[in-house]
Design a protein around this motif. Structure first.
Motif, mmCIF file in Angstrom:
data_model
loop_
_atom_site.group_PDB
_atom_site.id
_atom_site.type_symbol
_atom_site.label_atom_id
_atom_site.label_comp_id
_atom_site.label_asym_id
_atom_site.label_seq_id
_atom_site.Cartn_x
_atom_site.Cartn_y
_atom_site.Cartn_z
ATOM 1 N N ARG A 380 0.840 -1.194 0.000
ATOM 2 C CA ARG A 380 0.000 0.000 0.000
ATOM 3 C C ARG A 380 0.875 1.245 0.000
ATOM 4 N N GLN A 381 0.434 2.276 -0.730
ATOM 5 C CA GLN A 381 1.162 3.536 -0.731
ATOM 6 C C GLN A 381 1.067 4.196 0.634
ATOM 7 N N SER A 382 2.196 4.670 1.120
ATOM 8 C CA SER A 382 2.235 5.302 2.438
ATOM 9 C C SER A 382 1.846 6.769 2.328
ATOM 10 N N PRO A 383 0.977 7.242 3.232
ATOM 11 C CA PRO A 383 0.620 8.662 3.207
ATOM 12 C C PRO A 383 1.772 9.533 3.698
ATOM 13 N N GLU A 384 1.984 10.668 3.029
ATOM 14 C CA GLU A 384 3.023 11.625 3.402
ATOM 15 C C GLU A 384 2.393 12.990 3.615
ATOM 16 N N VAL A 385 2.902 13.733 4.580
ATOM 17 C CA VAL A 385 2.345 15.048 4.907
ATOM 18 C C VAL A 385 2.704 16.062 3.828
ATOM 19 N N ILE A 386 1.726 16.888 3.430
ATOM 20 C CA ILE A 386 1.975 18.025 2.550
ATOM 21 C C ILE A 386 2.213 19.236 3.448
ATOM 22 N N GLU A 387 3.418 19.728 3.481
ATOM 23 C CA GLU A 387 3.761 20.834 4.372
ATOM 24 C C GLU A 387 3.000 22.098 3.981
ATOM 25 N N GLY A 388 2.532 22.817 5.017
ATOM 26 C CA GLY A 388 1.862 24.096 4.792
ATOM 27 C C GLY A 388 0.418 23.989 4.367
ATOM 28 N N ALA A 389 -0.167 22.797 4.414
ATOM 29 C CA ALA A 389 -1.553 22.620 3.971
ATOM 30 C C ALA A 389 -2.490 22.317 5.138
ATOM 31 N N ASP A 390 -2.073 22.648 6.366
ATOM 32 C CA ASP A 390 -2.894 22.354 7.542
ATOM 33 C C ASP A 390 -4.105 23.283 7.618
ATOM 34 N N TYR A 391 -5.152 22.812 8.242
ATOM 35 C CA TYR A 391 -6.328 23.645 8.501
ATOM 36 C C TYR A 391 -7.078 23.063 9.699
ATOM 37 N N VAL A 392 -8.066 23.779 10.185
ATOM 38 C CA VAL A 392 -8.872 23.323 11.325
ATOM 39 C C VAL A 392 -10.286 23.012 10.852
ATOM 40 N N GLU A 393 -10.748 21.803 11.166
ATOM 41 C CA GLU A 393 -12.116 21.374 10.845
ATOM 42 C C GLU A 393 -12.968 21.543 12.099
ATOM 43 N N ASP A 394 -14.028 22.362 12.003
ATOM 44 C CA ASP A 394 -14.897 22.579 13.153
ATOM 45 C C ASP A 394 -15.514 21.264 13.619
ATOM 46 N N ALA A 395 -15.574 21.076 14.922
ATOM 47 C CA ALA A 395 -16.141 19.833 15.464
ATOM 48 C C ALA A 395 -16.628 20.041 16.888
ATOM 49 N N ASP A 396 -17.856 19.619 17.151
ATOM 50 C CA ASP A 396 -18.391 19.573 18.515
ATOM 51 C C ASP A 396 -18.311 18.164 19.090
ATOM 52 N N LEU A 397 -18.210 17.189 18.176
ATOM 53 C CA LEU A 397 -18.104 15.783 18.576
ATOM 54 C C LEU A 397 -17.125 15.092 17.640
ATOM 55 N N VAL A 398 -16.096 14.491 18.196
ATOM 56 C CA VAL A 398 -15.098 13.753 17.416
ATOM 57 C C VAL A 398 -15.176 12.284 17.827
ATOM 58 N N ILE A 399 -15.311 11.414 16.837
ATOM 59 C CA ILE A 399 -15.425 9.976 17.107
ATOM 60 C C ILE A 399 -14.201 9.280 16.533
ATOM 61 N N LYS A 400 -13.492 8.575 17.393
ATOM 62 C CA LYS A 400 -12.275 7.867 16.974
ATOM 63 C C LYS A 400 -12.642 6.437 16.570
ATOM 64 N N ALA A 401 -12.550 6.154 15.280
ATOM 65 C CA ALA A 401 -12.856 4.816 14.755
ATOM 66 C C ALA A 401 -11.586 4.264 14.113
ATOM 67 N N LEU A 402 -10.629 3.955 14.957
ATOM 68 C CA LEU A 402 -9.275 3.611 14.498
ATOM 69 C C LEU A 402 -8.981 2.123 14.568
ATOM 70 N N GLY A 403 -10.000 1.333 14.857
ATOM 71 C CA GLY A 403 -9.801 -0.103 14.953
ATOM 72 C C GLY A 403 -9.705 -0.560 16.396
#
Length: 480
Positions: A380-403
């Motif tokens: 599988r292709q490994s994800p790599e960070v794109i520098e300088g492309a960060d942003y904030v996603e508004d959230a009142d509820l965050v659900i962690k579904a990480l396995g």
């Protein structure tokens, strides 16, 4: 010349049961697909090409006799179709609803490979056994003779219940121990009703009880009863606990309130929506998405369940963050499509790096954009960070579904000799489930890691066969 009942895939197109409109179905927790009518089930079953080498069967973990029960359905011999289906699968109507057929039987259908569209195997499988229930063909186990041997099963999920069913058929005395108040495991509290209505699970639980299986619910091993006590009560023990320890995120702001685990969110929702239970954490808003901006982190089937549950709870917006693209998403493509139809927005190639909060309450997810780089060891292709492309996603509820990961059973149960792998799963023989502790077996996710329901069913059935063989061998030796 007799009329050919099969091989109609050239003349008849693939067709699924009617899917309820998104605007309608997102208002409730009912299943989204209607039932096939008899004539439509026969029509779709008749599309099967009756392959000499049925890839649908070989790619099913249970090796279900799919071409046989499709033929029987197409020719109107529905009771025989049910008997054939039930012969290899303890819960065919459940697998027909929740199996990822697109990755298993249907995805390997020969006529799909030739461009004619796969046979709708899952929908026909569901129709066969639902009809059997309606017509009264499904009966509790009635062993020809009772046996003295007893088996204790820890965990009332699909693996444990499949083993219980097989053992009771042979007359073995079976007791199932489970931490929850209702049997079924993730079938009951993990999978939402819009994929698997709970009366489907409850009637199976009742069938097992009517057939002589004893259930000990609200029972925590290591607290209410020790593992050694269970071993002392039974001739064999099966560990079928599943994996319930949620993978977590350790990053800035991860301790803020409003960031919850998927299993807790789904359990609360299932209790309220499907059983009418009173859940304080739902009533106080902890596990209630109503009116909130919801962000789900993860890309598997559990993430899909959380996303679509949030829609039904009345969320203001629902977004999914996944660090790879759609093609590399582990969840079902069918479920992804259903979620999009219902209003979920997928943010592909996006990963969290932290959380923002006000007075300790989450207000957003700090997101870093990714790109796919070189393949890793798995291909599988490994994800790599794109520098300088960060942003904030508004959230009142965050659900962690990480396995999910296994709990530390040797510690929890005070069993230092219980063999585990470096991942915490139990070491067990591949086919039988036998561990190096005499008379102790393990099946399902606690051996495999988080996997499919159909694999747990196979493991439970295989383990039951091995235990029956053990009992028979011991009886023969004692009789000499």
């Amino acid at each position: 010349m007799a009329k050919q009942p099969m091989l109609k895939f050239v003349k008849i197109d693939r067709d699924m049961p009617v899917k309820r409109a998104a605007e309608t179905r997102k208002e409730d927790f009912d299943e989204i697909y209607a039932e096939f009518a008899a004539i439509k089930a026969e029509e779709q079953a008749s599309r099967c090409s009756q392959c000499g080498v049925p890839y649908c069967q070989s790619h099913c973990p249970l090796h279900n006799n799919i071409p046989d029960w499709l033929n029987l359905t197409a020719t109107g011999r529905l009771k025989e179709a049910y008997e054939t289906s039930q012969a290899t699968n303890t819960f065919p109507e459940i697998c027909g609803r929740i199996c990822p057929q697109d990755r298993l039987c249907e995805g390997n259908c020969v006529i799909e490979q030739s461009g004619h569209g796969t046979v709708t195997i899952g929908a026909v499988e569901k129709y066969i056994t639902d009809t059997a229930w309606d017509k009264g063909w499904v009966k509790p186990n009635a062993p020809r003779a009772e046996r003295e041997e007893s088996v204790g099963i820890i965990g009332a999920g699909p693996g444990g219940l499949a083993a219980a069913d097989m053992l009771r058929k042979a007359g073995v005395q079976v007791t199932v121990y489970d931490r929850y108040d209702r049997a079924g495991g993730l079938l009951t509290y993990g999978i939402p009703g819009f994929k698997l209505e709970k009366d489907v699970v409850m009637r199976r639980n009742q069938l097992l009880a009517d057939g002589g299986v004893t259930f000990v619910m609200n029972c925590n091993i290591g607290e209410d009863i020790s593992f050694d006590e269970i071993r002392g009560k039974h001739d064999a023990v099966i560990i079928a606990t599943g994996v319930y320890k949620s993978r977590d995120l350790t990053m800035p702001g991860s301790g803020a309130t409003g960031i919850v685990k998927a299993i807790d969110f789904l359990t609360a929702s299932n209790r309220v929506a499907n059983f009418g239970d009173s859940v304080p954490e739902y009533e106080d808003g902890t596990f209630n998405a109503d009116g909130k901006n919801v962000v789900v982190i993860g890309g598997g089937d559990t993430a899909m369940d959380c996303l679509r549950t949030s829609i039904r709870q009345g969320a203001k917006s629902v977004k999914c963050l996944y660090r790879r693209d759609r093609a590399n998403m582990p969840g079902s493509q069918r479920e992804t499509q259903n979620a999009e139809e219902e209003g979920v927005v997928f943010e592909w190639l996006s990963a969290p790096k932290g959380f923002t909060d006000e007075s300790g309450k989450v207000t957003g997810v700090m997101v870093q954009k990714m790109r796919l780089g070189q393949p890793d060891a798995s291909g599988r292709q490994s994800p790599e960070v794109i520098e300088g492309a960060d942003y904030v996603e508004d959230a009142d509820l965050v659900i962690k579904a990480l396995g999910f990961e296994p709990e530390e059973l040797p510690t929890l149960w005070d069993q230092p000799n219980l063999p585990v792998t470096r991942w915490g799963t139990i070491k067990a023989e591949f086919r039988t489930g036998a561990t190096n502790l005499d008379g102790v077996y393990a099946v399902g996710d606690i051996v495999r890691g988080a996997s499919l329901v159909v694999w747990a069913i196979k493991d439970g059935r295989d383990c039951a066969e091995a235990i029956l063989e053990r009992f028979t061998t011991k009886a023969a030796v004692a009789a000499e």
